[in-house]
Design a protein around this motif. Structure first.
Motif, PDB file in Angstrom:
ATOM      1  N   UNK A 172       0.829  -1.210   0.000  1.00 32.70           N
ATOM      2  CA  UNK A 172       0.000   0.000   0.000  1.00 32.70           C
ATOM      3  C   UNK A 172       0.861   1.256   0.000  1.00 32.70           C
ATOM      4  N   UNK A 173       1.957   1.241   0.759  1.00 31.26           N
ATOM      5  CA  UNK A 173       2.880   2.381   0.763  1.00 31.26           C
ATOM      6  C   UNK A 173       3.501   2.540  -0.626  1.00 31.26           C
ATOM      7  N   UNK A 174       3.924   1.432  -1.223  1.00 31.52           N
ATOM      8  CA  UNK A 174       4.560   1.489  -2.543  1.00 31.52           C
ATOM      9  C   UNK A 174       3.618   2.064  -3.591  1.00 31.52           C
ATOM     10  N   UNK A 202      10.886  -2.896  -2.845  1.00 28.48           N
ATOM     11  CA  UNK A 202      10.132  -3.571  -1.799  1.00 28.48           C
ATOM     12  C   UNK A 202      10.276  -5.088  -1.922  1.00 28.48           C
ATOM     13  N   UNK A 203      10.296  -5.727  -0.755  1.00 23.70           N
ATOM     14  CA  UNK A 203      10.286  -7.185  -0.661  1.00 23.70           C
ATOM     15  C   UNK A 203       9.133  -7.557   0.266  1.00 23.70           C
ATOM     16  N   UNK A 204       8.242  -8.406  -0.214  1.00 18.61           N
ATOM     17  CA  UNK A 204       7.071  -8.771   0.578  1.00 18.61           C
ATOM     18  C   UNK A 204       7.058 -10.276   0.814  1.00 18.61           C
ATOM     19  N   UNK A 263       5.412   0.925  -8.957  1.00 16.15           N
ATOM     20  CA  UNK A 263       6.408   1.075 -10.012  1.00 16.15           C
ATOM     21  C   UNK A 263       7.802   0.624  -9.566  1.00 16.15           C
ATOM     22  N   UNK A 264       8.036   0.510  -8.265  1.00 10.30           N
ATOM     23  CA  UNK A 264       9.379   0.200  -7.764  1.00 10.30           C
ATOM     24  C   UNK A 264       9.703  -1.278  -7.972  1.00 10.30           C
ATOM     25  N   UNK A 265      10.993  -1.650  -7.922  1.00 12.88           N
ATOM     26  CA  UNK A 265      11.355  -3.066  -7.944  1.00 12.88           C
ATOM     27  C   UNK A 265      10.632  -3.810  -6.820  1.00 12.88           C
ATOM     28  N   UNK A 266      10.136  -5.006  -7.132  1.00 15.78           N
ATOM     29  CA  UNK A 266       9.315  -5.736  -6.162  1.00 15.78           C
ATOM     30  C   UNK A 266       9.632  -7.221  -6.224  1.00 15.78           C
ATOM     31  N   UNK A 267       9.945  -7.795  -5.074  1.00 14.54           N
ATOM     32  CA  UNK A 267      10.158  -9.232  -4.912  1.00 14.54           C
ATOM     33  C   UNK A 267       9.078  -9.751  -3.979  1.00 14.54           C
ATOM     34  N   UNK A 268       8.308 -10.733  -4.419  1.00 11.11           N
ATOM     35  CA  UNK A 268       7.216 -11.304  -3.626  1.00 11.11           C
ATOM     36  C   UNK A 268       7.536 -12.762  -3.317  1.00 11.11           C
ATOM     37  N   UNK A 269       7.449 -13.117  -2.040  1.00 12.98           N
ATOM     38  CA  UNK A 269       7.901 -14.422  -1.547  1.00 12.98           C
ATOM     39  C   UNK A 269       6.750 -15.146  -0.851  1.00 12.98           C
TER      40      UNK A 269
END
Length: 271
Positions: free
Chosen positions: A125-127, A137-139, A206-212
């Motif tokens: 939500x912040x991103x 961001x990494x989630x 729009x930022x780089x995002x890694x989802x785990x």
């Protein structure tokens, strides 16, 4: 090395709340900053050594904090219930106020965010809301919608809190375990919350995002991170076998290797 735990007060919706936080390797002044956001029953202390290990692997700074209602931060009042927008409030109000209070200008020096579970949803939500104020961001085990599996597991947690030693175990990490538990449990089991979704909102990321996601996650299915990838096509995914809801505990080594490589790739050869 980590500094001692400290406290800062922020104005949240017209009332002052105290936020527990800890800096990791603040002497690395010219390096990226990772801000860690805990899960729905988490706190600063419950991250254990994971933030330190990741920051050391990347060669960067870290900042860990307990949201209001958790850890040693200001507890939730007994008659205060989290609303359907509680994660939006944390992303749009509390986190920006906290960053200002500790001297971070996220536009001038955009941080990285690493969030787990509810903290991962707050990160998303912040991103989406502040694209100019985030490096990446990494989630971990994020929620973008409410699944039956989540509700069933949260119902089991309620039974465990009432009938087992779960309250005593949480008391090691929270000044007021009832504040932490019931704030989280009551809103997730509130019938209108079944319709909660941030699927449309995250399309603005729009930022780089890694989802785990762990393949054995008892609180969510792979649809959570696959849904993110459909809406944010540049997302990188990491699916972990032999891993439940907490990848930073169940598969810490693999997560640190992947996350540190992801951050380094985005920031260049040097931190």
């Amino acid at each position: 090395m980590s500094q001692a735990v400290a406290f800062v007060e922020v104005d949240w919706a017209g009332r002052m709340v105290r936020i527990e936080h800890q800096w990791i390797a603040p002497e690395r002044k010219s390096t990226p900053l990772i801000v860690f956001l805990h899960e729905g029953l988490g706190s600063l202390a419950m991250w254990r050594d994971f933030p330190q290990r990741l920051c050391d692997a990347v060669g960067c700074r870290g900042l860990v904090y307990s949201r209001p209602g958790y850890g040693r931060s200001t507890p939730r009042a007994a008659d205060e219930a989290w609303g359907l927008d509680f994660m939006h409030q944390q992303a749009h109000e509390v986190l920006p106020a906290f960053l200002r209070a500790v001297g971070i200008d996220p536009v001038a020096q955009p941080p990285w965010l690493l969030g787990h579970s509810d903290g991962a949803s707050i990160t998303l939500l912040y991103a989406a809301q502040f694209p100019q104020a985030l490096a990446g961001a990494i989630v971990l085990a994020p929620h973008i919608l409410v699944e039956n599996l989540s509700v069933t597991s949260i119902e089991k947690a309620r039974t465990a809190y009432l009938e087992t030693d779960l309250r005593q175990r949480l008391a090691k990490y929270h000044d007021d375990p009832d504040s932490a538990f019931w704030g989280w449990n009551n809103i997730w089991l509130h019938p209108p919350f079944r319709a909660w979704s941030i699927e449309a909102e995250i399309e603005a990321i729009r930022c780089p995002l890694l989802a785990v996601q762990g393949l054995d996650d008892e609180y969510g299915t792979l649809e959570q991170i696959h849904g993110i990838a459909r809406r944010v096509p540049h997302t990188e995914l990491l699916e972990l076998s032999d891993c439940g809801h907490s990848p930073h505990r169940d598969q810490a080594d693999r997560l640190i290797a992947t996350a540190s490589a992801f951050i380094t790739q985005q920031t260049g050869d040097k931190p």
